[in-house]
Design a protein around this motif. Structure first.
Motif, PDB file in Angstrom:
ATOM      1  N   HIS A   2       2.852  -3.281  -1.685  1.00 48.87           N
ATOM      2  CA  HIS A   2       3.854  -2.432  -1.050  1.00 48.87           C
ATOM      3  C   HIS A   2       3.265  -1.082  -0.630  1.00 48.87           C
ATOM      4  N   ILE A   3       2.222  -0.641  -1.318  1.00 45.89           N
ATOM      5  CA  ILE A   3       1.570   0.623  -0.938  1.00 45.89           C
ATOM      6  C   ILE A   3       0.933   0.495   0.443  1.00 45.89           C
ATOM      7  N   ILE A   4       0.299  -0.643   0.693  1.00 45.87           N
ATOM      8  CA  ILE A   4      -0.309  -0.891   2.004  1.00 45.87           C
ATOM      9  C   ILE A   4       0.776  -0.964   3.078  1.00 45.87           C
ATOM     10  N   ALA A   5       1.888  -1.620   2.737  1.00 48.21           N
ATOM     11  CA  ALA A   5       2.984  -1.743   3.706  1.00 48.21           C
ATOM     12  C   ALA A   5       3.570  -0.368   4.036  1.00 48.21           C
ATOM     13  N   ILE A   6       3.692   0.494   3.027  1.00 45.58           N
ATOM     14  CA  ILE A   6       4.194   1.857   3.258  1.00 45.58           C
ATOM     15  C   ILE A   6       3.227   2.618   4.162  1.00 45.58           C
ATOM     16  N   ARG A   7       1.929   2.512   3.873  1.00 42.73           N
ATOM     17  CA  ARG A   7       0.912   3.191   4.680  1.00 42.73           C
ATOM     18  C   ARG A   7       0.992   2.748   6.131  1.00 42.73           C
ATOM     19  N   ASN A   8       1.107   1.447   6.345  1.00 43.76           N
ATOM     20  CA  ASN A   8       1.164   0.929   7.710  1.00 43.76           C
ATOM     21  C   ASN A   8       2.414   1.410   8.440  1.00 43.76           C
ATOM     22  N   ALA A   9       3.531   1.477   7.723  1.00 40.13           N
ATOM     23  CA  ALA A   9       4.774   1.947   8.337  1.00 40.13           C
ATOM     24  C   ALA A   9       4.651   3.397   8.772  1.00 40.13           C
ATOM     25  N   LEU A  10       4.055   4.226   7.929  1.00 39.87           N
ATOM     26  CA  LEU A  10       3.902   5.646   8.259  1.00 39.87           C
ATOM     27  C   LEU A  10       2.934   5.828   9.431  1.00 39.87           C
ATOM     28  N   ILE A  11       1.864   5.038   9.462  1.00 42.66           N
ATOM     29  CA  ILE A  11       0.924   5.103  10.585  1.00 42.66           C
ATOM     30  C   ILE A  11       1.651   4.794  11.896  1.00 42.66           C
ATOM     31  N   PHE A  15      10.121   5.428   9.397  1.00 40.66           N
ATOM     32  CA  PHE A  15      10.682   6.036   8.197  1.00 40.66           C
ATOM     33  C   PHE A  15      10.599   5.048   7.038  1.00 40.66           C
ATOM     34  N   VAL A  16      10.309   5.571   5.851  1.00 38.90           N
ATOM     35  CA  VAL A  16      10.262   4.762   4.638  1.00 38.90           C
ATOM     36  C   VAL A  16      11.237   5.369   3.634  1.00 38.90           C
ATOM     37  N   ALA A  17      12.265   4.623   3.271  1.00 40.33           N
ATOM     38  CA  ALA A  17      13.293   5.107   2.352  1.00 40.33           C
ATOM     39  C   ALA A  17      13.076   4.511   0.965  1.00 40.33           C
ATOM     40  N   GLU A  71       9.354  13.468  15.657  1.00 36.98           N
ATOM     41  CA  GLU A  71       8.540  14.057  16.724  1.00 36.98           C
ATOM     42  C   GLU A  71       7.138  14.423  16.246  1.00 36.98           C
ATOM     43  N   LYS A  72       6.957  14.641  14.948  1.00 39.47           N
ATOM     44  CA  LYS A  72       5.632  14.974  14.428  1.00 39.47           C
ATOM     45  C   LYS A  72       4.693  13.774  14.458  1.00 39.47           C
ATOM     46  N   GLY A  73       5.243  12.556  14.486  1.00 38.83           N
ATOM     47  CA  GLY A  73       4.433  11.367  14.679  1.00 38.83           C
ATOM     48  C   GLY A  73       3.727  10.840  13.453  1.00 38.83           C
ATOM     49  N   LYS A  74       4.061  11.360  12.258  1.00 45.50           N
ATOM     50  CA  LYS A  74       3.399  10.905  11.032  1.00 45.50           C
ATOM     51  C   LYS A  74       4.298  10.010  10.182  1.00 45.50           C
ATOM     52  N   GLY A  75       5.427   9.625  10.731  1.00 43.32           N
ATOM     53  CA  GLY A  75       6.387   8.897   9.913  1.00 43.32           C
ATOM     54  C   GLY A  75       7.090   9.852   8.968  1.00 43.32           C
ATOM     55  N   GLY A  76       7.932   9.334   8.097  1.00 44.07           N
ATOM     56  CA  GLY A  76       8.637  10.183   7.147  1.00 44.07           C
ATOM     57  C   GLY A  76       9.053   9.405   5.915  1.00 44.07           C
ATOM     58  N   ILE A  77       9.028  10.086   4.767  1.00 40.52           N
ATOM     59  CA  ILE A  77       9.461   9.478   3.507  1.00 40.52           C
ATOM     60  C   ILE A  77      10.828  10.049   3.151  1.00 40.52           C
ATOM     61  N   LEU A  78      11.812   9.173   3.014  1.00 37.25           N
ATOM     62  CA  LEU A  78      13.179   9.561   2.711  1.00 37.25           C
ATOM     63  C   LEU A  78      13.493   9.156   1.276  1.00 37.25           C
ATOM     64  N   LEU A  79      13.672  10.126   0.403  1.00 36.49           N
ATOM     65  CA  LEU A  79      14.026   9.833  -0.984  1.00 36.49           C
ATOM     66  C   LEU A  79      15.537   9.920  -1.137  1.00 36.49           C
ATOM     67  N   SER A  80      16.126   8.878  -1.702  1.00 37.19           N
ATOM     68  CA  SER A  80      17.578   8.834  -1.845  1.00 37.19           C
ATOM     69  C   SER A  80      17.944   8.371  -3.248  1.00 37.19           C
ATOM     70  N   ALA A  81      19.222   8.018  -3.438  1.00 32.23           N
ATOM     71  CA  ALA A  81      19.701   7.621  -4.760  1.00 32.23           C
ATOM     72  C   ALA A  81      20.845   6.632  -4.610  1.00 32.23           C
ATOM     73  N   ILE A  87      13.432   1.416  10.240  1.00 34.90           N
ATOM     74  CA  ILE A  87      13.523   2.019   8.910  1.00 34.90           C
ATOM     75  C   ILE A  87      13.114   0.970   7.891  1.00 34.90           C
ATOM     76  N   ASN A  88      12.251   1.359   6.974  1.00 31.69           N
ATOM     77  CA  ASN A  88      11.784   0.477   5.906  1.00 31.69           C
ATOM     78  C   ASN A  88      12.430   0.914   4.595  1.00 31.69           C
ATOM     79  N   ILE A  89      12.981  -0.031   3.864  1.00 32.62           N
ATOM     80  CA  ILE A  89      13.583   0.247   2.564  1.00 32.62           C
ATOM     81  C   ILE A  89      12.675  -0.333   1.489  1.00 32.62           C
TER      82      ILE A  89
END
Length: 297
Positions: free
Chosen positions: A186-195, A199-201, A120-130, A150-152
């Motif tokens: 991949h940094i550009i791809a992450i930026r575009n996904a968040l824009i 979600f980026v996992a 709902e905040k509209g900025k995307g989200g970074i999900l850190l997992s293991a 969702i982007n992995i």
């Protein structure tokens, strides 16, 4: 079946998934035509074979359980057998989802509202997992409930013939893969996904030899963690949360998310919080620790 392990010389992770194309074909056939229950039954035979003859991952797990988690000898051996079996189940479950059998599975989601708030905040989200539990099934579950995309972020190092067969037979993964590359695209791809409010996992638990790292206390020992995921989490203006999906029943999963980090933090600070949460999850689900290399070398 497939497994992930280190190389023969130094027991470090080399970023590759090893497996048999024939194994994938057999299990896809059984899941499709004989059902998930039969595939699980066959797994007991296959994983017992691995326990007997895959000495390197077996011994690494035994060492982890005995000398890190302080589990006694017989109990540790039983834990290794169960680890191999549940790992096999997660691979079978992944294929079952891709074959359209997700209706067989149920799940609970601890703190699901945190991810809804992020969306709902509209900025995307970074999900850190293991590599604990079944992250890919978690991604499929999240996609259906929380977000359409969702982007992995991962090393695209699977054996090509297996990946091609999985895509041909099942249509491939139901989420986007952002491959880590030397050109940093991949940094550009992450930026575009968040824009795009996606979600980026990212997995943050496997250090590869030669990569930048931070050394932290983990389960009473020093361990190297890749600093890259935490740098990414610290640089982008997006909430950061730690997510895990552990198998808690034959056909069920327990998903969880932590309170999102919404203020600017240094990469090392995020790493310490992540490791503390990872310790809790390993203690809660020790049989689902799927790192088959010397984590503390």
């Amino acid at each position: 079946m497939s497994r992930q392990d280190g190389n023969a010389q130094d027991n470090s992770w080399d970023g590759k998934t090893r497996g048999s194309l024939t194994g994938y074909k057999i299990f896809l056939f059984f899941i499709q035509f004989l059902g998930l229950g039969f595939a699980y039954l066959l797994l007991r035979v296959v994983t017992f074979y691995y326990y007997l003859f895959a000495s390197k991952p077996r011994n690494i797990l035994l060492d982890f359980y005995q000398n890190t988690l302080h589990i006694s000898g017989k109990a540790a051996k039983k834990m290794v057998r169960r680890n191999f079996y549940i790992f096999g189940q997660t691979l079978v479950d992944r294929a079952a989802f891709l074959l359209g059998k997700e209706g067989m599975f149920s799940h609970t989601f601890e703190n699901e509202e945190f991810l809804i708030d992020i969306r709902e905040k509209g900025k995307g989200g970074i999900l850190l997992s293991a590599h604990l539990g079944n992250w890919e099934t978690a991604g499929n579950l999240l996609k259906g409930r929380i977000t359409p995309t969702i982007n992995i972020v991962m090393l695209d190092a699977e054996v090509e013939s297996i990946k091609q067969y999985m895509e041909l037979s099942t249509g491939g993964s139901r989420f986007k893969i952002i491959a880590i590359k030397n050109d940093l695209s991949h940094i550009i791809a992450i930026r575009n996904a968040l824009i795009n409010n996606e979600f980026v996992a990212i997995h943050a638990d496997r250090y590869m030899e030669g990569a930048k790292f931070t050394e932290l206390d983990f389960l009473g020992k020093k361990a190297k963690f890749p600093i890259g995921p935490f740098v990414i989490a610290s640089k982008f203006d997006a909430p950061v949360t730690f997510v895990f999906a552990a198998k808690d029943g034959k056909y069920s999963y327990h998903l969880s998310a932590t309170l999102p980090i919404i203020t600017k933090m240094k990469a090392e600070e995020i790493a310490k919080l992540y490791v503390a949460e990872l310790e809790k999850k390993v203690s809660q689900y020790p049989e689902q620790w799927f790192n088959y290399f010397n984590f503390f070398q």
